[in-house]
Design a protein around this motif. Structure first.
Motif, PDB file in Angstrom:
ATOM      1  N   ASN A   1      -4.050   4.730   7.934  1.00 53.96           N
ATOM      2  CA  ASN A   1      -5.568   5.341   7.579  1.00 53.96           C
ATOM      3  C   ASN A   1      -6.050   5.358   8.787  1.00 53.96           C
ATOM      4  O   ASN A   1      -7.137   5.949   9.211  1.00 53.96           O
ATOM      5  CB  ASN A   1      -6.212   4.511   6.541  1.00 53.96           C
ATOM      6  CG  ASN A   1      -5.935   5.070   5.033  1.00 53.96           C
ATOM      7  OD1 ASN A   1      -5.071   5.834   4.776  1.00 53.96           O
ATOM      8  ND2 ASN A   1      -6.361   4.342   4.117  1.00 53.96           N
TER       9      ASN A   1
ATOM     10  N   HIS B   1       0.866  -1.337   0.064  1.00 52.82           N
ATOM     11  CA  HIS B   1      -0.177  -0.052  -0.082  1.00 52.82           C
ATOM     12  C   HIS B   1       0.848   1.281   0.183  1.00 52.82           C
ATOM     13  O   HIS B   1       1.337   1.625   0.916  1.00 52.82           O
ATOM     14  CB  HIS B   1      -0.714  -0.142   1.353  1.00 52.82           C
ATOM     15  CG  HIS B   1      -1.890   1.256   1.150  1.00 52.82           C
ATOM     16  ND1 HIS B   1      -2.315   1.764   2.587  1.00 52.82           N
ATOM     17  CD2 HIS B   1      -2.485   1.806   0.364  1.00 52.82           C
ATOM     18  CE1 HIS B   1      -3.075   2.888   2.428  1.00 52.82           C
ATOM     19  NE2 HIS B   1      -2.960   2.914   1.003  1.00 52.82           N
ATOM     20  N   PHE B   2       0.782   2.164  -0.980  1.00 55.89           N
ATOM     21  CA  PHE B   2       1.466   3.038  -1.126  1.00 55.89           C
ATOM     22  C   PHE B   2       0.490   4.501  -0.745  1.00 55.89           C
ATOM     23  O   PHE B   2      -0.659   4.335  -0.544  1.00 55.89           O
ATOM     24  CB  PHE B   2       1.900   3.460  -2.663  1.00 55.89           C
ATOM     25  CG  PHE B   2       2.808   2.574  -3.274  1.00 55.89           C
ATOM     26  CD1 PHE B   2       2.487   1.415  -3.559  1.00 55.89           C
ATOM     27  CD2 PHE B   2       4.135   2.878  -3.618  1.00 55.89           C
ATOM     28  CE1 PHE B   2       3.594   0.031  -4.285  1.00 55.89           C
ATOM     29  CE2 PHE B   2       5.023   2.191  -3.843  1.00 55.89           C
ATOM     30  CZ  PHE B   2       4.922   0.611  -4.193  1.00 55.89           C
TER      31      PHE B   2
ATOM     32  N   LEU C   1      -6.991  16.206  -0.679  1.00 55.46           N
ATOM     33  CA  LEU C   1      -5.795  15.837  -1.611  1.00 55.46           C
ATOM     34  C   LEU C   1      -6.166  14.250  -1.870  1.00 55.46           C
ATOM     35  O   LEU C   1      -6.052  13.857  -3.060  1.00 55.46           O
ATOM     36  CB  LEU C   1      -4.578  15.795  -1.047  1.00 55.46           C
ATOM     37  CG  LEU C   1      -3.267  15.165  -1.342  1.00 55.46           C
ATOM     38  CD1 LEU C   1      -2.854  15.999  -3.006  1.00 55.46           C
ATOM     39  CD2 LEU C   1      -2.039  14.893  -0.712  1.00 55.46           C
TER      40      LEU C   1
ATOM     41  N   PRO D   1       2.644  18.155   7.747  1.00 52.70           N
ATOM     42  CA  PRO D   1       2.698  18.717   6.447  1.00 52.70           C
ATOM     43  C   PRO D   1       1.609  19.610   6.157  1.00 52.70           C
ATOM     44  O   PRO D   1       1.808  20.542   5.218  1.00 52.70           O
ATOM     45  CB  PRO D   1       3.293  17.927   5.458  1.00 52.70           C
ATOM     46  CG  PRO D   1       2.843  16.501   5.876  1.00 52.70           C
ATOM     47  CD  PRO D   1       2.871  16.735   7.414  1.00 52.70           C
ATOM     48  N   MET D   2       0.404  19.011   6.071  1.00 55.94           N
ATOM     49  CA  MET D   2      -0.865  19.836   5.756  1.00 55.94           C
ATOM     50  C   MET D   2      -2.039  19.263   6.762  1.00 55.94           C
ATOM     51  O   MET D   2      -2.020  18.189   7.450  1.00 55.94           O
ATOM     52  CB  MET D   2      -1.302  19.405   4.305  1.00 55.94           C
ATOM     53  CG  MET D   2      -1.485  18.054   4.209  1.00 55.94           C
ATOM     54  SD  MET D   2      -1.840  17.381   2.358  1.00 55.94           S
ATOM     55  CE  MET D   2      -1.677  18.971   1.235  1.00 55.94           C
TER      56      MET D   2
ATOM     57  N   ILE E   1     -13.657   4.775   2.169  1.00 59.67           N
ATOM     58  CA  ILE E   1     -12.774   3.930   3.213  1.00 59.67           C
ATOM     59  C   ILE E   1     -13.556   3.801   4.692  1.00 59.67           C
ATOM     60  O   ILE E   1     -13.651   2.843   5.106  1.00 59.67           O
ATOM     61  CB  ILE E   1     -11.181   4.784   3.594  1.00 59.67           C
ATOM     62  CG1 ILE E   1     -10.500   4.787   2.352  1.00 59.67           C
ATOM     63  CG2 ILE E   1     -10.687   4.381   4.891  1.00 59.67           C
ATOM     64  CD1 ILE E   1      -9.223   5.760   2.621  1.00 59.67           C
TER      65      ILE E   1
ATOM     66  N   VAL F   1       6.293  10.835  -3.888  1.00 61.01           N
ATOM     67  CA  VAL F   1       7.117  11.548  -2.898  1.00 61.01           C
ATOM     68  C   VAL F   1       6.876  10.653  -1.432  1.00 61.01           C
ATOM     69  O   VAL F   1       7.925  10.838  -0.781  1.00 61.01           O
ATOM     70  CB  VAL F   1       6.052  13.068  -2.734  1.00 61.01           C
ATOM     71  CG1 VAL F   1       6.739  13.885  -1.712  1.00 61.01           C
ATOM     72  CG2 VAL F   1       6.127  13.747  -3.806  1.00 61.01           C
TER      73      VAL F   1
HETATM   74  N1  CAA Z   1       2.908  14.499  -7.374  1.00 63.71           N
HETATM   75  C1  CAA Z   1       4.189  14.470  -7.579  1.00 63.71           C
HETATM   76  N2  CAA Z   1       4.936  15.231  -6.523  1.00 63.71           N
HETATM   77  C2  CAA Z   1       4.373  16.000  -5.604  1.00 63.71           C
HETATM   78  C3  CAA Z   1       2.919  16.287  -5.848  1.00 63.71           C
HETATM   79  C4  CAA Z   1       2.337  15.274  -6.627  1.00 63.71           C
HETATM   80  N3  CAA Z   1       0.704  15.514  -6.609  1.00 63.71           N
HETATM   81  N4  CAA Z   1       2.815  17.118  -4.744  1.00 63.71           N
HETATM   82  C5  CAA Z   1       3.757  17.736  -4.402  1.00 63.71           C
HETATM   83  N5  CAA Z   1       5.036  16.894  -4.936  1.00 63.71           N
HETATM   84  C6  CAA Z   1       6.461  17.229  -4.629  1.00 63.71           C
HETATM   85  C7  CAA Z   1       7.000  18.598  -5.165  1.00 63.71           C
HETATM   86  O1  CAA Z   1       7.286  18.666  -6.559  1.00 63.71           O
HETATM   87  C8  CAA Z   1       7.959  18.896  -4.118  1.00 63.71           C
HETATM   88  O2  CAA Z   1       9.100  18.205  -4.614  1.00 63.71           O
HETATM   89  P1  CAA Z   1      10.549  18.805  -4.298  1.00 63.71           P
HETATM   90  O3  CAA Z   1      10.786  19.318  -2.866  1.00 63.71           O
HETATM   91  O4  CAA Z   1      11.612  17.525  -4.671  1.00 63.71           O
HETATM   92  O5  CAA Z   1      10.803  19.892  -5.465  1.00 63.71           O
HETATM   93  C9  CAA Z   1       7.424  18.166  -3.012  1.00 63.71           C
HETATM   94  O6  CAA Z   1       6.477  17.172  -3.422  1.00 63.71           O
HETATM   95  C10 CAA Z   1       6.992  19.108  -2.178  1.00 63.71           C
HETATM   96  O7  CAA Z   1       5.762  19.749  -2.741  1.00 63.71           O
HETATM   97  P2  CAA Z   1       5.443  21.683  -2.279  1.00 63.71           P
HETATM   98  O8  CAA Z   1       6.811  22.066  -2.015  1.00 63.71           O
HETATM   99  O9  CAA Z   1       4.829  21.906  -3.459  1.00 63.71           O
HETATM  100  O10 CAA Z   1       4.413  21.153  -1.046  1.00 63.71           O
HETATM  101  P3  CAA Z   1       4.527  20.460   0.437  1.00 63.71           P
HETATM  102  O11 CAA Z   1       6.077  20.737   0.734  1.00 63.71           O
HETATM  103  O12 CAA Z   1       3.254  21.069   1.159  1.00 63.71           O
HETATM  104  O13 CAA Z   1       4.383  19.000   0.067  1.00 63.71           O
HETATM  105  C11 CAA Z   1       2.961  17.054  -0.066  1.00 63.71           C
HETATM  106  C12 CAA Z   1       3.310  18.526  -0.646  1.00 63.71           C
HETATM  107  C13 CAA Z   1       4.116  16.204  -0.196  1.00 63.71           C
HETATM  108  C14 CAA Z   1       2.169  16.534  -0.562  1.00 63.71           C
HETATM  109  C15 CAA Z   1       3.100  17.265   1.475  1.00 63.71           C
HETATM  110  O14 CAA Z   1       2.027  18.391   1.816  1.00 63.71           O
HETATM  111  C16 CAA Z   1       2.659  16.130   2.111  1.00 63.71           C
HETATM  112  O15 CAA Z   1       3.548  15.320   2.564  1.00 63.71           O
HETATM  113  N6  CAA Z   1       1.255  15.987   2.673  1.00 63.71           N
HETATM  114  C17 CAA Z   1       0.694  14.941   3.492  1.00 63.71           C
HETATM  115  C18 CAA Z   1       0.389  13.919   2.168  1.00 63.71           C
HETATM  116  C19 CAA Z   1      -0.329  12.665   3.074  1.00 63.71           C
HETATM  117  O16 CAA Z   1      -0.315  12.610   4.091  1.00 63.71           O
HETATM  118  N7  CAA Z   1      -0.371  11.728   2.123  1.00 63.71           N
HETATM  119  C20 CAA Z   1      -1.124  10.355   2.548  1.00 63.71           C
HETATM  120  C21 CAA Z   1      -2.462  10.472   2.295  1.00 63.71           C
HETATM  121  S1  CAA Z   1      -3.381   8.990   2.685  1.00 63.71           S
HETATM  122  C22 CAA Z   1      -3.051   7.813   1.490  1.00 63.71           C
HETATM  123  O17 CAA Z   1      -2.708   8.118   0.493  1.00 63.71           O
HETATM  124  C23 CAA Z   1      -3.558   6.734   1.792  1.00 63.71           C
HETATM  125  C24 CAA Z   1      -4.863   6.110   1.628  1.00 63.71           C
HETATM  126  O18 CAA Z   1      -5.004   4.811   1.461  1.00 63.71           O
HETATM  127  C25 CAA Z   1      -5.995   7.076   1.317  1.00 63.71           C
END
Ligand code: CAA
Length: 292
Positions: free
Chosen positions: A199, A148-149, A243, A234-235, A252, A155
């Motif tokens: 989750n 699970h990614f 997102l 981070p957010m 979910i 990132v």
């Molecule tokens: N795709 C690819 N790369 C992305 C991206 C996307 N959608 N959004 C951001 N990035 C990259 C950017 O290019 C940037 O890379 P570099 O630093 O190398 O240039 C880096 O991520 C940071 O981006 P930003 O500076 O624009 O913004 P940020 O510092 O706020 O980071 C984030 C964005 C990585 C999304 C960060 O806010 C974060 O970690 N948020 C939490 C995400 C999270 O919790 N995800 C889990 C969700 S739950 C899930 O997925 C499971 C499920 O089963 C539902």
């Protein structure tokens, strides 16, 4: 001597589903040097994935974050196909990231069991369906697990590897090692539980955030700000739900609640009504925040 499922036997990866998760998982694999096929039943879905990944790679190169040759090699390592049968026939490792529907996933895994080489590991990226639900259909349950990614998969470092009762140690070890070779930090979940680790943690924060907002105690903006500035997230939870997609969050909750029956897992009515209004978060242009 290597086991049939050992990491040395893995050079080609098949990712099923060209959606938000599948396309970024595939690019992650291609960047790590694996010949990777993205399979989807929709030509449009594949075209959208290709366009996004090419734009992403160009953006990274322009920013100086990715070497031009590495980007070209990764894009060259990606193949796109609508044909599951031929894609499965030479896959050493399959990561299924298709629609979160058990009937569809069962059909896919049944076909994979017949078509993929005998040594291939068949993993699902599902966050809601434990792989035990599809394992028997493959005829090789020991080689089935969840991998699970997290979004955005290019990132986020975490990969949850979840074993079911019959998953073999070799399958777990190879899946963990593959995740490491993709640049991730895998964690192992020894027994299926709805929501796995991430989750469940995320759900607890979201429930509390929704309680605070729904009770009029604070605005969603201030709750999000607090999560960032006091807790170092981070957010904030509302931005994160946008997102992930409110439809995904709602799904979910439904799936978790169906399994646990626990009151705290029940879907949130506010999110359910936003979904029915088409407010799905970033991907639809509006959710808790407006993105238009
Ligand atoms: N795709 C690819 N790369 C992305 C991206 C996307 N959608 N959004 C951001 N990035 C990259 C950017 O290019 C940037 O890379 P570099 O630093 O190398 O240039 C880096 O991520 C940071 O981006 P930003 O500076 O624009 O913004 P940020 O510092 O706020 O980071 C984030 C964005 C990585 C999304 C960060 O806010 C974060 O970690 N948020 C939490 C995400 C999270 O919790 N995800 C889990 C969700 S739950 C899930 O997925 C499971 C499920 O089963 C539902």
């Amino acid at each position: 001597m290597s086991t049939p499922t050992s990491i040395e036997n893995i050079s080609t990866i098949l990712v099923i589903g060209a959606g938000t998760m599948g396309r970024q998982i595939a690019m992650t694999a291609a960047l790590a040097g694996y010949a990777t096929t993205i399979q989807d039943i929709s030509e449009d879905g594949l075209a959208a994935a290709r366009a996004e990944l090419e734009a992403w790679a160009a953006g990274r190169v322009a920013k100086g974050k990715l070497n031009g040759e590495t980007a070209a090699a990764a894009l060259g390592a990606l193949a796109y196909s609508t044909d599951l049968d031929s894609s499965a026939a030479n896959a050493d490792f399959v990561i299924e990231a298709a629609t979160e529907r058990l009937d569809i996933k069962t059909q896919i895994f049944e076909r994979l069991g017949k078509l993929a080489p005998a040594h291939a590991i068949l993993a699902t990226n599902s966050s809601t369906l434990g792989s035990s639900k599809v394992a028997e259909a493959t005829g090789r349950a020991a080689q089935v697990c969840n991998m699970h990614f997290f979004n955005p998969a290019l990132v986020m470092k975490c990969v949850e590897v979840v074993r079911h009762e019959s998953t073999s140690d070799a399958t777990v070890e190879t899946t963990m090692e593959l995740a490491r070779r993709l640049g991730k930090e895998p964690v192992l979940i020894n027994r299926e539980i709805p929501g796995f680790i991430a989750n469940r943690l995320m759900g607890a924060v979201q429930r509390e955030a929704l309680f605070l907002a729904d009770s009029g105690i604070a605005s969603i903006e201030d709750i999000d700000t607090t999560a960032r500035t006091a807790l170092g997230h981070p957010m904030g939870p509302f931005a994160l739900m946008d997102l992930v997609g409110l439809d995904v969050i709602d799904f979910i909750a439904q799936a978790t609640h169906a399994e646990t029956g626990a009151a705290e897992d029940a879907p949130n009515p506010r999110i359910a009504s936003m979904v029915s209004e088409g407010k799905l978060g970033r991907k639809s242009g509006a959710g808790f925040y407006d993105y238009r």
